[in-house]
Design a protein around this motif. Structure first.
Motif, PDB file in Angstrom:
ATOM      1  N   SER A   1       3.701   5.809  -5.968  1.00  0.00           N
ATOM      2  CA  SER A   1       3.787   5.782  -7.587  1.00  0.00           C
ATOM      3  C   SER A   1       2.375   6.019  -7.933  1.00  0.00           C
ATOM      4  CB  SER A   1       4.152   4.450  -7.683  1.00  0.00           C
ATOM      5  OG  SER A   1       2.972   3.707  -7.516  1.00  0.00           O
ATOM      6  N   CYS A   2       1.303   6.239  -7.235  1.00  0.00           N
ATOM      7  CA  CYS A   2       0.051   6.654  -7.868  1.00  0.00           C
ATOM      8  C   CYS A   2      -0.119   8.170  -8.160  1.00  0.00           C
ATOM      9  CB  CYS A   2      -1.073   6.247  -6.834  1.00  0.00           C
ATOM     10  SG  CYS A   2      -1.245   7.220  -5.420  1.00  0.00           S
ATOM     11  N   SER A   3      -1.246   8.582  -8.766  1.00  0.00           N
ATOM     12  CA  SER A   3      -1.319   9.913  -9.372  1.00  0.00           C
ATOM     13  C   SER A   3      -2.354  10.575  -8.440  1.00  0.00           C
ATOM     14  CB  SER A   3      -2.060   9.889 -10.596  1.00  0.00           C
ATOM     15  OG  SER A   3      -3.258   9.096 -10.599  1.00  0.00           O
TER      16      SER A   3
ATOM     17  N   ARG B   1       0.929  -1.267   0.024  1.00  0.00           N
ATOM     18  CA  ARG B   1      -0.113  -0.012  -0.059  1.00  0.00           C
ATOM     19  C   ARG B   1       0.637   1.360   0.216  1.00  0.00           C
ATOM     20  NH1 ARG B   1      -4.190  -1.991   4.723  1.00  0.00           N
ATOM     21  NH2 ARG B   1      -5.126  -3.516   3.523  1.00  0.00           N
ATOM     22  N   MET B   2       1.942   1.212   0.877  1.00  0.00           N
ATOM     23  CA  MET B   2       2.855   2.476   0.764  1.00  0.00           C
ATOM     24  C   MET B   2       3.607   2.440  -0.515  1.00  0.00           C
ATOM     25  SD  MET B   2       4.475   2.621   4.783  1.00  0.00           S
ATOM     26  CE  MET B   2       5.022   0.844   4.994  1.00  0.00           C
ATOM     27  N   TYR B   3       3.915   1.642  -0.969  1.00  0.00           N
ATOM     28  CA  TYR B   3       4.635   1.502  -2.351  1.00  0.00           C
ATOM     29  C   TYR B   3       3.844   2.047  -3.390  1.00  0.00           C
ATOM     30  CZ  TYR B   3       6.988   0.086  -6.631  1.00  0.00           C
ATOM     31  OH  TYR B   3       7.797   0.084  -7.671  1.00  0.00           O
TER      32      TYR B   3
ATOM     33  N   ASP C   1      -3.141  13.409  -5.574  1.00  0.00           N
ATOM     34  CA  ASP C   1      -2.728  14.977  -5.242  1.00  0.00           C
ATOM     35  C   ASP C   1      -1.498  14.506  -3.990  1.00  0.00           C
ATOM     36  OD1 ASP C   1      -4.149  15.956  -2.595  1.00  0.00           O
ATOM     37  OD2 ASP C   1      -5.575  14.773  -3.750  1.00  0.00           O
ATOM     38  N   SER C   2      -0.659  15.536  -3.923  1.00  0.00           N
ATOM     39  CA  SER C   2       0.302  15.166  -2.914  1.00  0.00           C
ATOM     40  C   SER C   2      -0.298  15.251  -1.577  1.00  0.00           C
ATOM     41  CB  SER C   2       1.357  16.186  -3.151  1.00  0.00           C
ATOM     42  OG  SER C   2       1.031  17.762  -2.934  1.00  0.00           O
ATOM     43  N   PHE C   3      -1.187  15.906  -0.916  1.00  0.00           N
ATOM     44  CA  PHE C   3      -1.628  16.000   0.264  1.00  0.00           C
ATOM     45  C   PHE C   3      -2.333  14.575   0.347  1.00  0.00           C
ATOM     46  CE2 PHE C   3      -5.226  16.414   3.195  1.00  0.00           C
ATOM     47  CZ  PHE C   3      -4.424  16.971   4.387  1.00  0.00           C
ATOM     48  N   SER C   4      -3.178  14.170  -0.525  1.00  0.00           N
ATOM     49  CA  SER C   4      -3.797  12.699  -0.122  1.00  0.00           C
ATOM     50  C   SER C   4      -2.697  11.618  -0.223  1.00  0.00           C
ATOM     51  CB  SER C   4      -4.661  12.344  -1.348  1.00  0.00           C
ATOM     52  OG  SER C   4      -5.792  13.268  -1.464  1.00  0.00           O
ATOM     53  N   LYS C   5      -1.762  11.756  -0.907  1.00  0.00           N
ATOM     54  CA  LYS C   5      -0.638  10.759  -0.903  1.00  0.00           C
ATOM     55  C   LYS C   5       0.216  10.709   0.363  1.00  0.00           C
ATOM     56  CE  LYS C   5       1.489  10.242  -5.526  1.00  0.00           C
ATOM     57  NZ  LYS C   5       2.594  10.470  -6.120  1.00  0.00           N
ATOM     58  N   ASN C   6       0.587  11.856   0.734  1.00  0.00           N
ATOM     59  CA  ASN C   6       1.423  11.973   1.967  1.00  0.00           C
ATOM     60  C   ASN C   6       0.582  11.783   3.182  1.00  0.00           C
ATOM     61  OD1 ASN C   6       3.547  12.965   0.509  1.00  0.00           O
ATOM     62  ND2 ASN C   6       3.014  15.366   1.021  1.00  0.00           N
ATOM     63  N   ILE C   7      -0.722  12.128   3.414  1.00  0.00           N
ATOM     64  CA  ILE C   7      -1.445  11.545   4.533  1.00  0.00           C
ATOM     65  C   ILE C   7      -1.769  10.264   4.707  1.00  0.00           C
ATOM     66  CG2 ILE C   7      -3.748  12.009   5.643  1.00  0.00           C
ATOM     67  CD1 ILE C   7      -1.989  14.295   6.289  1.00  0.00           C
ATOM     68  N   ASN C   8      -2.117   9.642   3.259  1.00  0.00           N
ATOM     69  CA  ASN C   8      -2.285   8.309   3.468  1.00  0.00           C
ATOM     70  C   ASN C   8      -1.012   7.396   3.227  1.00  0.00           C
ATOM     71  OD1 ASN C   8      -5.062   7.301   3.070  1.00  0.00           O
ATOM     72  ND2 ASN C   8      -5.075   8.315   0.849  1.00  0.00           N
ATOM     73  N   PHE C   9       0.115   7.858   3.077  1.00  0.00           N
ATOM     74  CA  PHE C   9       1.298   7.086   3.369  1.00  0.00           C
ATOM     75  C   PHE C   9       1.655   7.258   5.066  1.00  0.00           C
ATOM     76  CE2 PHE C   9       5.823   6.885   3.790  1.00  0.00           C
ATOM     77  CZ  PHE C   9       6.162   5.731   3.036  1.00  0.00           C
ATOM     78  N   LEU C  10       1.537   8.357   5.494  1.00  0.00           N
ATOM     79  CA  LEU C  10       1.829   8.547   6.841  1.00  0.00           C
ATOM     80  C   LEU C  10       0.679   7.615   7.747  1.00  0.00           C
ATOM     81  CD1 LEU C  10       2.547  12.333   7.460  1.00  0.00           C
ATOM     82  CD2 LEU C  10       4.144  10.316   7.736  1.00  0.00           C
TER      83      LEU C  10
END
Length: 191
Positions: free
Chosen positions: A41-43, A35-37, A45-54
Motif C-alpha cells: 500500500s505504500c508509495s 511489513r508486506m502489507y 516506486d514499483s522496483f523498490s516495492k517488489n524487491i522489498n516485498f520479495l
C-alpha cells in the motif's frame, strides 16, 4: 584423544546454544506480515516495492520453516521432513538476503544519481543535502556488508562453498563473514 574429546564437547555446547537461541525466534515470521502489507500500500516506486516485498516474503518463509524446525527438534512435530525443511529454510534465507542486497545496491546507485543531480542543479543547500546522502550511503553500505555476511551463512548451510573451497577454508570464510556481520549489527545497534 583428549583434544578430540574437548573439541566434541565445545561443538556440542555450541550446537545446544544455537538451538536454544532459535526458541526466541518462535513466531517471528508474523513480524513480516504487516511489513508486506505496508509494501503493498505504500508509495514507493514499483522496483523498490517488489524487491522489498520479495525479501520480506522469503524472510517470513525462512522464519516459518525455522519454527517448524524448532518444533521438530523439540519433538512436538514429526521430524520426518526435518532435512527437507532445513534445505528449504536455507534456500529461503538465501533468496531473502539476495533480494535485500539487490535493493541496497539500487539505493546506493540512487544516492549517487541524486548527488549528480544536486551538482547540476546548483542548489543552495547542496552541502547539507550531500552530507545527508553520504550518511544514507554509509548506512546502506553497512547494511550491505551485514547482508553479505548473512548470505555466506546460507551458502554454508547449502554447502555451496564446499564445492569451490575445501571444508576447512569454507568454515574459515563462514566464520569471518559471520563475525563481520555481527560487528556491523552491533555497531548499528549502538548508533
Amino acid at each position: 584423544s583428549k583434544t578430540l574429546k574437548s573439541q566434541q564437547k565445545f561443538s556440542s555446547i555450541g550446537n545446544k546454544v544455537a538451538s536454544a537461541r532459535k526458541i526466541y525466534r518462535l513466531f517471528k515470521f508474523l513480524n513480516d506480515i504487516p511489513r508486506m502489507y505496508y509494501l503493498l500500500s505504500c508509495s514507493y516506486d514499483s522496483f523498490s516495492k517488489n524487491i522489498n516485498f520479495l525479501s520480506r516474503f522469503f524472510s517470513s518463509i525462512f522464519y516459518f520453516l525455522e519454527n517448524i524446525n524448532i518444533l521438530q527438534y523439540l519433538r512436538l512435530v514429526d521430524n520426518k521432513f526435518l532435512i527437507h525443511s532445513e534445505i528449504f529454510m536455507s534456500l529461503s534465507f538465501l533468496l531473502s538476503q539476495t533480494f535485500q542486497i539487490i535493493y541496497y545496491l539500487f539505493v546506493i546507485k540512487k544516492t549517487y544519481d541524486d548527488e549528480e543531480y544536486l551538482k547540476q542543479s546548483k542548489q543552495k543547500e547542496f552541502f547539507t543535502k550531500k552530507t545527508r546522502l553520504i550518511k544514507i550511503r554509509f548506512s546502506i553500505l553497512l547494511a550491505l556488508i551485514r547482508c553479505l555476511g548473512d548470505l555466506s551463512l546460507s551458502f554454508y548451510d547449502l554447502k555451496l562453498f564446499e564445492s569451490v573451497f575445501s571444508g576447512r577454508l569454507s568454515k574459515l570464510i563462514f566464520s569471518i563473514t559471520g563475525l563481520m556481520s555481527s560487528f556491523v549489527a552491533i555497531y548499528q545497534l549502538s548508533c
